[in-house]
Motif scaffolding. Structure first.
Motif, mmCIF file in Angstrom:
data_model
loop_
_atom_site.group_PDB
_atom_site.id
_atom_site.type_symbol
_atom_site.label_atom_id
_atom_site.label_comp_id
_atom_site.label_asym_id
_atom_site.label_seq_id
_atom_site.Cartn_x
_atom_site.Cartn_y
_atom_site.Cartn_z
ATOM 1 N N HIS A 36 0.814 -1.211 0.000
ATOM 2 C CA HIS A 36 0.000 0.000 0.000
ATOM 3 C C HIS A 36 0.851 1.266 0.000
ATOM 4 C CE1 HIS A 36 -3.198 -2.771 0.896
ATOM 5 N NE2 HIS A 36 -2.680 -3.070 2.077
ATOM 6 N N ALA A 37 2.168 1.125 0.114
ATOM 7 C CA ALA A 37 3.045 2.288 0.287
ATOM 8 C C ALA A 37 3.189 3.108 -0.983
ATOM 9 C CB ALA A 37 4.429 1.830 0.767
ATOM 10 N N VAL A 38 3.011 2.461 -2.137
ATOM 11 C CA VAL A 38 3.329 3.113 -3.405
ATOM 12 C C VAL A 38 2.235 2.850 -4.432
ATOM 13 C CG1 VAL A 38 5.039 3.318 -5.250
ATOM 14 C CG2 VAL A 38 5.798 2.747 -2.935
ATOM 15 N N ASP A 39 1.839 3.893 -5.137
ATOM 16 C CA ASP A 39 0.892 3.749 -6.246
ATOM 17 C C ASP A 39 1.614 3.028 -7.390
ATOM 18 O OD1 ASP A 39 -0.704 4.111 -8.518
ATOM 19 O OD2 ASP A 39 -1.457 6.043 -7.834
ATOM 20 N N LYS A 40 1.159 1.847 -7.717
ATOM 21 C CA LYS A 40 1.840 1.025 -8.723
ATOM 22 C C LYS A 40 1.726 1.593 -10.131
ATOM 23 C CE LYS A 40 3.272 -1.937 -5.728
ATOM 24 N NZ LYS A 40 4.705 -1.916 -5.330
ATOM 25 N N SER A 41 0.806 2.506 -10.345
ATOM 26 C CA SER A 41 0.737 3.150 -11.660
ATOM 27 C C SER A 41 1.867 4.169 -11.812
ATOM 28 C CB SER A 41 -0.615 3.841 -11.859
ATOM 29 O OG SER A 41 -0.755 4.963 -11.007
ATOM 30 N N VAL A 42 2.438 4.606 -10.684
ATOM 31 C CA VAL A 42 3.567 5.544 -10.695
ATOM 32 C C VAL A 42 4.881 4.782 -10.677
ATOM 33 C CG1 VAL A 42 4.697 7.448 -9.486
ATOM 34 C CG2 VAL A 42 2.185 7.291 -9.507
ATOM 35 N N TYR A 43 4.982 3.839 -9.765
ATOM 36 C CA TYR A 43 6.173 2.998 -9.649
ATOM 37 C C TYR A 43 5.718 1.534 -9.682
ATOM 38 C CZ TYR A 43 8.837 7.122 -8.177
ATOM 39 O OH TYR A 43 9.448 8.357 -8.122
ATOM 40 N N PRO A 44 5.783 0.896 -10.841
ATOM 41 C CA PRO A 44 5.328 -0.490 -10.955
ATOM 42 C C PRO A 44 6.082 -1.454 -10.048
ATOM 43 C CG PRO A 44 5.582 0.514 -13.122
ATOM 44 C CD PRO A 44 6.195 1.457 -12.135
ATOM 45 N N THR A 45 7.335 -1.108 -9.701
ATOM 46 C CA THR A 45 8.123 -1.979 -8.828
ATOM 47 C C THR A 45 8.714 -1.163 -7.691
ATOM 48 O OG1 THR A 45 10.242 -1.658 -9.974
ATOM 49 C CG2 THR A 45 8.762 -3.363 -10.834
ATOM 50 N N ASP A 46 9.007 -1.857 -6.598
ATOM 51 C CA ASP A 46 9.659 -1.199 -5.474
ATOM 52 C C ASP A 46 11.039 -0.691 -5.865
ATOM 53 O OD1 ASP A 46 7.536 -1.568 -3.763
ATOM 54 O OD2 ASP A 46 8.345 -3.384 -2.837
ATOM 55 N N ASP A 47 11.710 -1.405 -6.733
ATOM 56 C CA ASP A 47 13.056 -0.982 -7.148
ATOM 57 C C ASP A 47 13.026 0.411 -7.766
ATOM 58 O OD1 ASP A 47 14.169 -3.319 -6.252
ATOM 59 O OD2 ASP A 47 14.306 -4.265 -8.226
ATOM 60 N N LEU A 48 12.018 0.693 -8.584
ATOM 61 C CA LEU A 48 11.911 2.010 -9.210
ATOM 62 C C LEU A 48 11.624 3.088 -8.174
ATOM 63 C CD1 LEU A 48 9.859 1.024 -12.388
ATOM 64 C CD2 LEU A 48 12.290 1.630 -12.292
ATOM 65 N N TYR A 49 10.753 2.754 -7.218
ATOM 66 C CA TYR A 49 10.450 3.676 -6.115
ATOM 67 C C TYR A 49 11.697 3.948 -5.289
ATOM 68 C CZ TYR A 49 8.722 4.808 -1.376
ATOM 69 O OH TYR A 49 8.514 5.358 -0.134
ATOM 70 N N PHE A 50 12.408 2.884 -4.927
ATOM 71 C CA PHE A 50 13.623 3.033 -4.120
ATOM 72 C C PHE A 50 14.690 3.840 -4.866
ATOM 73 C CE2 PHE A 50 12.701 -1.159 -1.685
ATOM 74 C CZ PHE A 50 11.878 -0.476 -0.809
ATOM 75 N N ALA A 51 14.769 3.688 -6.163
ATOM 76 C CA ALA A 51 15.790 4.408 -6.932
ATOM 77 C C ALA A 51 15.597 5.916 -6.825
ATOM 78 C CB ALA A 51 15.753 3.963 -8.387
#
Length: 398
Positions: free
Chosen positions: A167-182
């Motif tokens: 629930h932490a990240v909108d997957k339409s913005v960051y499909p993967t946690d790796d992209l969010y973490f980057a």
């Protein structure tokens, strides 16, 4: 201090947050109620910080901080200043991962709630300084040659991710946690570079979440939900390394781990560092570790055998939860006992290993604005005790 650094940590250190004076707490209440301006609040904050810096210096603490007096909670200041993060008011338990120890404790106690939280709904962008103003004010209060010792505490990068999981990240913005973490790591690198440009050479990430991976109850909860706790921990260590990648050699990066320090000394998890010691000390590229060691719930010193040279450990042997005073001679004995375990793993002599250890309280004195049931005199006595132990153990450089 470590053999290849002339910077913090110091023999007697402290975690960062300090007891807020009553007039500051009252002024912040007035501000939130609309009874005063932000400038009015800042004036009170500035004076309180100035007084607190003088107290730290008088006791003999060299890595002075602003006590986190401009924050309500220790994690304030980073995520809430990032574009892409939004506040969720009065969130329900469905937004949280109930295996996270403090989340579970809050919902089960009914006396406290996790409060407003944040999730990522857009691209993360750091477009303004975050901690630099805090640093620059403290730096203005010390002699020029002491600016490099001023410590700024930072929010743990994985704070909202562990609490909210998918629930932490909108997957339409960051499909993967790796992209969010980057993008999150990029923002931290930018912040560290900005702090360095301001003259900051001493930063400490406040991270009770890493210690939660020592808690069997959380590990069991993650397993029951089908979450690989080892993989999550690995991803957080990589996130840290990406956040601090390329930090200058003369900027000391520390990570503080504890098991909770809420109102009236409330803690959230138990378990020694054994389960994460190898990854924590050998894979996470920090320079130093501030470790809780004031109670049995943190386990023994055996995991310190994983601490490689030249990394340092600041032993949190003095409790910040209660005013009861520890005995100086017992603290000295515990520091020397810890050195034996460091030496066993590194192949150093015990005296050599001792040079990579320091002492501090196990946590801050006010992880939240209200603080624990301790007076200003209690705080001073605790910090003074750390200094006295340091002078006894390391007389040449305490």
């Amino acid at each position: 201090m470590s053999a290849n650094k002339i910077l913090p940590p110091f023999r007697a250190d402290h975690i960062g947050s300090l007891k807020r004076p009553l007039d500051l707490l009252k002024k912040r209440e007035d501000f939130h109620a609309g009874h005063c301006t932000r400038a009015d609040l800042k004036e009170v904050e500035d004076l309180a910080i100035k007084n607190e810096v003088a107290k730290q210096q008088a006791v003999g603490i060299k890595s002075v901080t602003d006590g986190e007096f401009r924050r309500h909670m220790f994690w304030d200041g980073f995520h809430n200043n990032l574009d892409g993060m939004v506040v969720v008011e009065n969130p329900g338990r469905e937004l949280f991962k109930m295996y996270v120890p403090d989340i579970k404790a809050f919902f089960e106690s009914h006396a406290e709630k996790p409060g407003d939280t944040m999730i990522c709904t857009g691209k993360l962008v750091r477009n303004k300084p975050m901690y630099r103003p805090e640093f620059e004010y403290v730096a203005s209060l010390v002699a020029p040659e002491e600016v490099k010792n001023v410590k700024i505490t930072l929010a743990a990068p994985e704070w909202y991710h562990l609490r909210h999981g998918e629930h932490a990240v909108d997957k339409s913005v960051y499909p993967t946690d790796d992209l969010y973490f980057a993008d999150l790591a990029k923002a931290y690198r930018e912040e560290l570079a900005d702090l360095y440009d301001a003259g900051c050479r001493n930063v400490q990430f406040d991270d009770p979440l890493l210690a939660y991976f020592c808690s069997q109850s959380m590990l069991d909860g993650m397993k029951a939900e089908g979450t690989d706790s080892g993989a999550i921990l690995d991803s957080y260590i990589k996130l840290y390394n990406d956040c601090i990648e390329g930090h200058p050699a003369d900027m000391t990066v520390g990570v503080h781990l504890c098991r909770g320090n809420f109102k009236n000394g409330m803690h959230f998890s138990e378990g020694g560092y054994d389960a994460i010691a190898t990854k924590l000390f050998k894979e996470l590229n920090a320079d130093t570790y501030y470790l809780e060691y004031d109670t049995d719930r943190a386990g023994g010193f055996e995991p310190l055998s994983e601490l490689p040279a030249p990394k340092t450990a600041v032993l949190g042997l003095v409790t910040s939860k209660f005013p009861v005073m520890e005995k100086k001679e017992e603290l000295i004995a515990r520091v020397r006992d810890a050195a034996k375990h460091v030496a066993r793993g590194s192949g150093e002599t015990e005296e050599q290993a001792l040079q990579r250890l320091c002492i501090s309280p196990q946590c801050g004195f006010a992880s939240h604005a209200e603080g624990n049931d301790m007076t200003d005199a209690d705080v001073k006595a605790k910090l003074n005790l750390c200094v006295e132990v340091a002078k006894a153990v390391w007389p040449a450089d305490a």
